[in-house]
Every structure is written in C-alpha cells, then in structure tokens.
Design a protein around this motif. Structure first.
Motif, PDB file in Angstrom:
ATOM      1  N   THR A  22      35.419  31.245 -53.491  1.00 18.17           N
ATOM      2  CA  THR A  22      35.152  31.997 -52.495  1.00 18.17           C
ATOM      3  C   THR A  22      35.793  33.444 -52.534  1.00 18.17           C
ATOM      4  N   ILE A  23      35.379  34.543 -52.259  1.00 19.54           N
ATOM      5  CA  ILE A  23      36.185  35.635 -52.100  1.00 19.54           C
ATOM      6  C   ILE A  23      36.055  36.469 -50.651  1.00 19.54           C
ATOM      7  N   ARG A  24      37.048  36.953 -50.187  1.00 16.08           N
ATOM      8  CA  ARG A  24      37.324  37.285 -48.860  1.00 16.08           C
ATOM      9  C   ARG A  24      37.266  39.010 -48.618  1.00 16.08           C
ATOM     10  N   ALA A  35      30.421  33.165 -51.254  1.00 14.57           N
ATOM     11  CA  ALA A  35      30.375  32.067 -52.057  1.00 14.57           C
ATOM     12  C   ALA A  35      29.447  32.319 -53.169  1.00 14.57           C
ATOM     13  N   PRO A  36      29.911  33.093 -54.256  1.00 16.64           N
ATOM     14  CA  PRO A  36      28.796  33.614 -55.257  1.00 16.64           C
ATOM     15  C   PRO A  36      28.295  32.535 -55.814  1.00 16.64           C
ATOM     16  N   ALA A  37      29.017  31.472 -56.286  1.00 21.68           N
ATOM     17  CA  ALA A  37      28.156  30.276 -56.881  1.00 21.68           C
ATOM     18  C   ALA A  37      27.325  29.493 -56.121  1.00 21.68           C
ATOM     19  N   ALA A  38      27.389  29.462 -54.811  1.00 22.11           N
ATOM     20  CA  ALA A  38      26.655  28.687 -54.002  1.00 22.11           C
ATOM     21  C   ALA A  38      25.709  29.521 -53.440  1.00 22.11           C
ATOM     22  N   GLY A  39      24.624  30.005 -54.160  1.00 24.17           N
ATOM     23  CA  GLY A  39      23.737  30.777 -53.767  1.00 24.17           C
ATOM     24  C   GLY A  39      23.816  31.918 -53.203  1.00 24.17           C
ATOM     25  N   VAL A  42      27.073  34.016 -47.606  1.00 25.39           N
ATOM     26  CA  VAL A  42      28.116  34.026 -46.722  1.00 25.39           C
ATOM     27  C   VAL A  42      28.458  32.693 -46.407  1.00 25.39           C
ATOM     28  N   ALA A  43      29.858  32.432 -46.700  1.00 21.64           N
ATOM     29  CA  ALA A  43      30.281  30.922 -46.255  1.00 21.64           C
ATOM     30  C   ALA A  43      30.898  30.693 -44.952  1.00 21.64           C
ATOM     31  N   ARG A  44      31.476  32.081 -44.554  1.00 21.67           N
ATOM     32  CA  ARG A  44      32.040  32.180 -43.379  1.00 21.67           C
ATOM     33  C   ARG A  44      32.136  33.358 -42.714  1.00 21.67           C
ATOM     34  N   ILE A  45      31.887  33.520 -41.418  1.00 18.16           N
ATOM     35  CA  ILE A  45      31.965  34.561 -40.673  1.00 18.16           C
ATOM     36  C   ILE A  45      32.945  34.336 -39.395  1.00 18.16           C
ATOM     37  N   ARG A  46      34.180  35.158 -39.230  1.00 25.03           N
ATOM     38  CA  ARG A  46      34.920  34.742 -38.051  1.00 25.03           C
ATOM     39  C   ARG A  46      35.268  36.047 -37.604  1.00 25.03           C
ATOM     40  N   PHE A  47      35.026  36.400 -36.250  1.00 24.55           N
ATOM     41  CA  PHE A  47      35.158  37.459 -35.745  1.00 24.55           C
ATOM     42  C   PHE A  47      36.252  37.224 -34.580  1.00 24.55           C
ATOM     43  N   GLY A  49      38.947  35.772 -34.148  1.00 25.31           N
ATOM     44  CA  GLY A  49      39.309  34.272 -34.069  1.00 25.31           C
ATOM     45  C   GLY A  49      38.303  33.115 -33.726  1.00 25.31           C
ATOM     46  N   VAL A  50      37.086  33.594 -33.691  1.00 25.16           N
ATOM     47  CA  VAL A  50      35.957  32.478 -33.687  1.00 25.16           C
ATOM     48  C   VAL A  50      35.168  32.514 -34.654  1.00 25.16           C
ATOM     49  N   ASP A  51      34.958  31.396 -35.338  1.00 21.94           N
ATOM     50  CA  ASP A  51      33.807  31.193 -36.509  1.00 21.94           C
ATOM     51  C   ASP A  51      32.541  31.078 -35.616  1.00 21.94           C
ATOM     52  N   TRP A  52      31.515  31.588 -36.635  1.00 16.06           N
ATOM     53  CA  TRP A  52      30.219  31.820 -35.933  1.00 16.06           C
ATOM     54  C   TRP A  52      29.222  30.870 -37.097  1.00 16.06           C
ATOM     55  N   LEU A  53      29.671  30.612 -38.238  1.00 15.68           N
ATOM     56  CA  LEU A  53      28.797  29.995 -39.143  1.00 15.68           C
ATOM     57  C   LEU A  53      28.899  28.304 -39.251  1.00 15.68           C
ATOM     58  N   ILE A  54      27.988  27.442 -39.421  1.00 17.12           N
ATOM     59  CA  ILE A  54      28.219  26.141 -39.843  1.00 17.12           C
ATOM     60  C   ILE A  54      28.683  26.393 -41.522  1.00 17.12           C
ATOM     61  N   GLY A  55      29.926  25.672 -41.974  1.00 19.27           N
ATOM     62  CA  GLY A  55      30.525  25.901 -43.178  1.00 19.27           C
ATOM     63  C   GLY A  55      30.261  24.615 -43.932  1.00 19.27           C
ATOM     64  N   PRO A  56      30.668  24.612 -45.216  1.00 19.75           N
ATOM     65  CA  PRO A  56      30.300  23.512 -46.058  1.00 19.75           C
ATOM     66  C   PRO A  56      31.061  22.230 -45.766  1.00 19.75           C
ATOM     67  N   HIS A  57      32.001  22.265 -45.052  1.00 16.84           N
ATOM     68  CA  HIS A  57      33.025  20.930 -44.686  1.00 16.84           C
ATOM     69  C   HIS A  57      32.575  20.786 -43.143  1.00 16.84           C
TER      70      HIS A  57
END
Length: 278
Positions: A22-24, A35-39, A42-47, A49-57
C-alpha cells in the motif's frame, strides 16, 4: 473459434483479495492508504483518528467486500453477463451468483502514474479479449483536500465504440445514522437486479439503485461525512450489520441492458465522488 480465456482467482468476486503493498497519502487529519495491486482500491480512510472503511483484515476479505474500489467498465451486475452492442450479442464471464458484477478494475492491478503526499493518479489498460473485447483505458485520481478527499474515475474508449457505466463502491463501517433522500428507485426482480419503470422509494433495508440529487450523509463516532457526486444514480446497500455501501454510478446496475451508454473511439466518460467531513 473463440480463444479460451484461463480464469484466475481474481476473476471470482468472492475470492480473497490481499491488499498487497500500500501507499500512504496524508493531509492534515486525513490519512488514506491505496492498494494499487488490489483493484486500485482505497484500502483505508482514517479521519481525525476514526477509520471509515472496512479493511482487508476486518473479517470480510473477499475481492468484492472491502475498501473503496472503482467499478469500470461497468457497475453493478450485468444480468447473466449478456448484453448487445452495435447489433452484436456479447457474453461476459460471470463472477458472482451467475452474473457479471462490478467490471474488471476492482480485481486487477493498477499502475501508479504519479504520486505526491496528498494525491495520486493510477491507470489500467482494459483487456481486449474474451473477458472484455473492447479495450480502453481507465484512470483514477485521488486527491486529498482540506476537508476530505475527491475520487475521480474515467474511461477512454480505444479504437472501437464500447458500452460503459462507472461507479465507486465504498464499504463504510456501519454508521450510527444514514441520511439519504432519493426521489425514485429502480425496482428489483426475482434475481435481485434493477428493472424499469422507476417507482417511488420504498423503506429499507436497501440493496437498490436510486435517483438522488443531494448525495448522502453518514454519521459515526461523532463525525459527519457528506458524500456527494456528479452522478444522479446511487446504489445503497445497508442490509449488512457491519457496513453500509453508498455507491454513486453513471447509470443503473445492468446498465448495458437497461440504459446503454456508448463511448465512441477516443471519447471519455468520467465521474467524481467527494467525501467531506464536518
């Protein structure tokens, strides 16, 4: 005789999709991982201190089920993978429940064209084979601004006309409240696929396509996220207990059959989505 296309794990929308490297991107209180290799997602959005997306883990690792990914060159399901264009019948390989879902971009590796601290441009050459016979070039631009981020997505036709529907598919962590006021919706048939004519909006829970002008608002963890777009078509899926999807699209699911839009050689179809916190 048609060339046989070898199916790969990525061609199953229910197969696990690891994020890869991933790139930040960052600006102020906003951090965004790509996550360029994973389609190209956007793997994560954090604003703040709060994460907004379901991630791969987070327990839903399927290709279809995490992050925020571009849907290109079609969005939603194409019924049984079948459509007609230019007087010819086409068959897309099915990848989800007997239908062809969400295009090709969300399961393929994208190329990083440029990257800065708060912006990146990615591109994907669409195939010209048994999966997608038209070719073309998809491009996305992710730009962080003072109050959020903007996602631009486009597709340019190659040397032949091609049908196209674009969309973004964010898997937001379950909000405390969703504010959404559509004016009409596409009823779904026994296959769960959008049909015409339009009807007045029905009460949720939803897995439906709507016509809406004002976007949506999600409230969570004392934050308020405004989701806007230049699109009037919105798919909202809020039937899951862990997530809600709010997906702007340039046309409805099964758009190749319901409302075909043809991009002529060299022409571009584009859309944007803006995520802004208040």
């Amino acid at each position: 005789m048609a060339t046989e296309i070898r199916r790969l794990p990525r061609d199953d929308a229910s197969a696990p999709m690891p994020p890869g490297e991933t790139i930040r991107l960052h600006r102020g209180s906003l951090k965004v991982d790509l996550a360029p290799a994973a389609g190209g997602r956007v793997a994560r959005i954090r604003f703040d201190g709060v994460d907004w997306l379901i991630g791969p883990h987070d327990g839903w690792p399927d290709t279809i089920a995490w992050g925020c990914y571009p849907m290109v060159p079609w969005a939603g399901r194409v019924r049984a993978g079948r459509f007609q264009a230019g007087g010819r019948a086409y068959q897309l390989p099915v990848n989800f429940g007997g239908h062809a879902i969400h295009g090709l971009g969300f399961s393929r590796s994208w190329r990083i064209e440029s990257q800065d601290d708060d912006a990146a441009t990615l591109s994907l050459l669409l195939p010209q084979d048994g999966y997608w016979p038209f070719g073309g070039l998809a491009r996305q631009v992710i730009t962080l601004h003072d109050h959020g981020l903007r996602l631009d997505l486009s597709v340019q036709a190659g040397d032949q006309p091609m049908p196209a529907v674009l969309g973004w598919h964010p898997w937001f962590r379950k909000p405390d409240r969703l504010v959404f006021h559509p004016s009409a919706m596409y009823p779904r048939d026994h296959d769960g696929i959008a049909t015409l004519p339009l009807v007045p909006p029905r009460p949720g829970p939803w897995d439906d396509c709507f016509i809406a002008e004002d976007g949506a608002v999600l409230e969570r963890a004392r934050q308020r996220l405004h989701v806007t777009s230049d699109c009037t078509h919105w798919v909202v899926y809020d039937g899951a207990g862990h997530a809600t999807c709010v997906e702007p699209q340039t046309g409805p699911p099964d758009g190749f059959n319901l409302a075909p839009h043809i991009v002529e050689p060299g022409q571009v179809l584009a859309m944007w989505i803006d995520l802004r916190w208040s």
